[in-house]
Design an enzyme around this catalytic site. Sequence first.
Site, PDB file in Angstrom:
ATOM      1  N   ASN A  85      -5.858 -20.317 -23.229  1.00  0.00           N
ATOM      2  CA  ASN A  85      -5.375 -21.465 -22.469  1.00  0.00           C
ATOM      3  C   ASN A  85      -4.077 -21.951 -23.095  1.00  0.00           C
ATOM      4  O   ASN A  85      -3.991 -22.100 -24.320  1.00  0.00           O
ATOM      5  CB  ASN A  85      -6.426 -22.582 -22.482  1.00  0.00           C
ATOM      6  CG  ASN A  85      -7.734 -22.152 -21.840  1.00  0.00           C
ATOM      7  OD1 ASN A  85      -7.734 -21.470 -20.827  1.00  0.00           O
ATOM      8  ND2 ASN A  85      -8.852 -22.535 -22.443  1.00  0.00           N
ATOM      9  N   GLN A  92      -6.061 -26.162 -22.783  1.00  0.00           N
ATOM     10  CA  GLN A  92      -5.905 -26.007 -24.236  1.00  0.00           C
ATOM     11  C   GLN A  92      -6.197 -27.338 -24.927  1.00  0.00           C
ATOM     12  O   GLN A  92      -5.633 -28.378 -24.556  1.00  0.00           O
ATOM     13  CB  GLN A  92      -4.479 -25.537 -24.587  1.00  0.00           C
ATOM     14  CG  GLN A  92      -4.322 -25.222 -26.070  1.00  0.00           C
ATOM     15  CD  GLN A  92      -2.952 -24.626 -26.417  1.00  0.00           C
ATOM     16  OE1 GLN A  92      -2.039 -24.592 -25.599  1.00  0.00           O
ATOM     17  NE2 GLN A  92      -2.822 -24.156 -27.657  1.00  0.00           N
ATOM     18  N   SER A  93      -7.107 -27.298 -25.881  1.00  0.00           N
ATOM     19  CA  SER A  93      -7.445 -28.525 -26.622  1.00  0.00           C
ATOM     20  C   SER A  93      -7.109 -28.404 -28.103  1.00  0.00           C
ATOM     21  O   SER A  93      -6.988 -29.414 -28.796  1.00  0.00           O
ATOM     22  CB  SER A  93      -8.930 -28.865 -26.445  1.00  0.00           C
ATOM     23  OG  SER A  93      -9.732 -27.810 -26.923  1.00  0.00           O
ATOM     24  N   HIS A  98      -5.145 -19.147 -29.902  1.00  0.00           N
ATOM     25  CA  HIS A  98      -6.471 -18.518 -30.035  1.00  0.00           C
ATOM     26  C   HIS A  98      -6.821 -17.797 -28.751  1.00  0.00           C
ATOM     27  O   HIS A  98      -6.415 -18.204 -27.662  1.00  0.00           O
ATOM     28  CB  HIS A  98      -7.546 -19.542 -30.384  1.00  0.00           C
ATOM     29  CG  HIS A  98      -7.596 -20.734 -29.484  1.00  0.00           C
ATOM     30  ND1 HIS A  98      -6.705 -21.770 -29.592  1.00  0.00           N
ATOM     31  CD2 HIS A  98      -8.413 -21.041 -28.446  1.00  0.00           C
ATOM     32  CE1 HIS A  98      -6.975 -22.688 -28.671  1.00  0.00           C
ATOM     33  NE2 HIS A  98      -8.002 -22.264 -27.947  1.00  0.00           N
TER      34      HIS A  98
HETATM   35  P1  5GP Z   1      -9.162 -24.471 -26.057  1.00  0.00           P
HETATM   36  O1  5GP Z   1      -9.852 -25.645 -25.403  1.00  0.00           O
HETATM   37  O2  5GP Z   1      -7.975 -24.946 -26.861  1.00  0.00           O
HETATM   38  O3  5GP Z   1      -8.849 -23.339 -25.145  1.00  0.00           O
HETATM   39  O4  5GP Z   1     -10.209 -23.870 -27.071  1.00  0.00           O
HETATM   40  C1  5GP Z   1     -10.568 -24.529 -28.247  1.00  0.00           C
HETATM   41  C2  5GP Z   1     -11.974 -24.108 -28.565  1.00  0.00           C
HETATM   42  O5  5GP Z   1     -12.234 -24.470 -29.905  1.00  0.00           O
HETATM   43  C3  5GP Z   1     -13.046 -24.800 -27.702  1.00  0.00           C
HETATM   44  O6  5GP Z   1     -13.783 -23.809 -27.002  1.00  0.00           O
HETATM   45  C4  5GP Z   1     -13.885 -25.555 -28.713  1.00  0.00           C
HETATM   46  O7  5GP Z   1     -15.264 -25.535 -28.425  1.00  0.00           O
HETATM   47  C5  5GP Z   1     -13.566 -24.844 -30.003  1.00  0.00           C
HETATM   48  N1  5GP Z   1     -13.656 -25.691 -31.189  1.00  0.00           N
HETATM   49  C6  5GP Z   1     -13.170 -26.961 -31.323  1.00  0.00           C
HETATM   50  N2  5GP Z   1     -13.404 -27.426 -32.564  1.00  0.00           N
HETATM   51  C7  5GP Z   1     -14.059 -26.431 -33.221  1.00  0.00           C
HETATM   52  C8  5GP Z   1     -14.576 -26.320 -34.556  1.00  0.00           C
HETATM   53  O8  5GP Z   1     -14.477 -27.218 -35.391  1.00  0.00           O
HETATM   54  N3  5GP Z   1     -15.186 -25.156 -34.888  1.00  0.00           N
HETATM   55  C9  5GP Z   1     -15.311 -24.122 -33.981  1.00  0.00           C
HETATM   56  N4  5GP Z   1     -15.933 -23.027 -34.408  1.00  0.00           N
HETATM   57  N5  5GP Z   1     -14.835 -24.186 -32.732  1.00  0.00           N
HETATM   58  C10 5GP Z   1     -14.210 -25.336 -32.354  1.00  0.00           C
END
Ligand code: 5GP
Length: 112
Positions: A85, A92-93, A98
């Site tokens: 994302n 994206q969070s 990643h």
């Molecule tokens: P995004 O939302 O940016 O595409 O994906 C970030 C991902 O990181 C999310 O799926 C979320 O669940 C994961 N995530 C957020 N904080 C942590 C953490 O502290 N440890 C792990 N293993 N995953 C995390």
Amino acid sequence: MSDCLFCKIAAGEIPSNKVYEDEICCAFHDIAPQAPTHFLVIPKKHIRSVSEITADNSGVISHIFQVIAKLVKEMGLESYRVVSNIGEQAGQSVFHLHFHVLSGRDMTWPPG
Ligand code: 5GP
Ligand code: ZN
């Protein structure tokens, strides 16, 4: 980057359930899995998103995809989805590049 969650996970400063690690990248289970198998693969070096890939740092991407291919083979996964994302509107969070690897359930298309 000092204030980045995934830099801290890569450095081992925040614990994670790692499935793979080398000098360039690491892979660990997502804390909130969206499929029976859901892990993330990240470069150790801070890159904000796919938008920051250049000729100088793109080697890490081919390496990460080689690692994904190796890991899914070892895990016996024949069908899976790789997602990145980019930007808040796309979901994206965490602003450290990643790739999500999701497997083990039926997937819909287009993604929501
Ligand atoms: P995004 O939302 O940016 O595409 O994906 C970030 C991902 O990181 C999310 O799926 C979320 O669940 C994961 N995530 C957020 N904080 C942590 C953490 O502290 N440890 C792990 N293993 N995953 C995390
Ligand atoms: Zn970072």
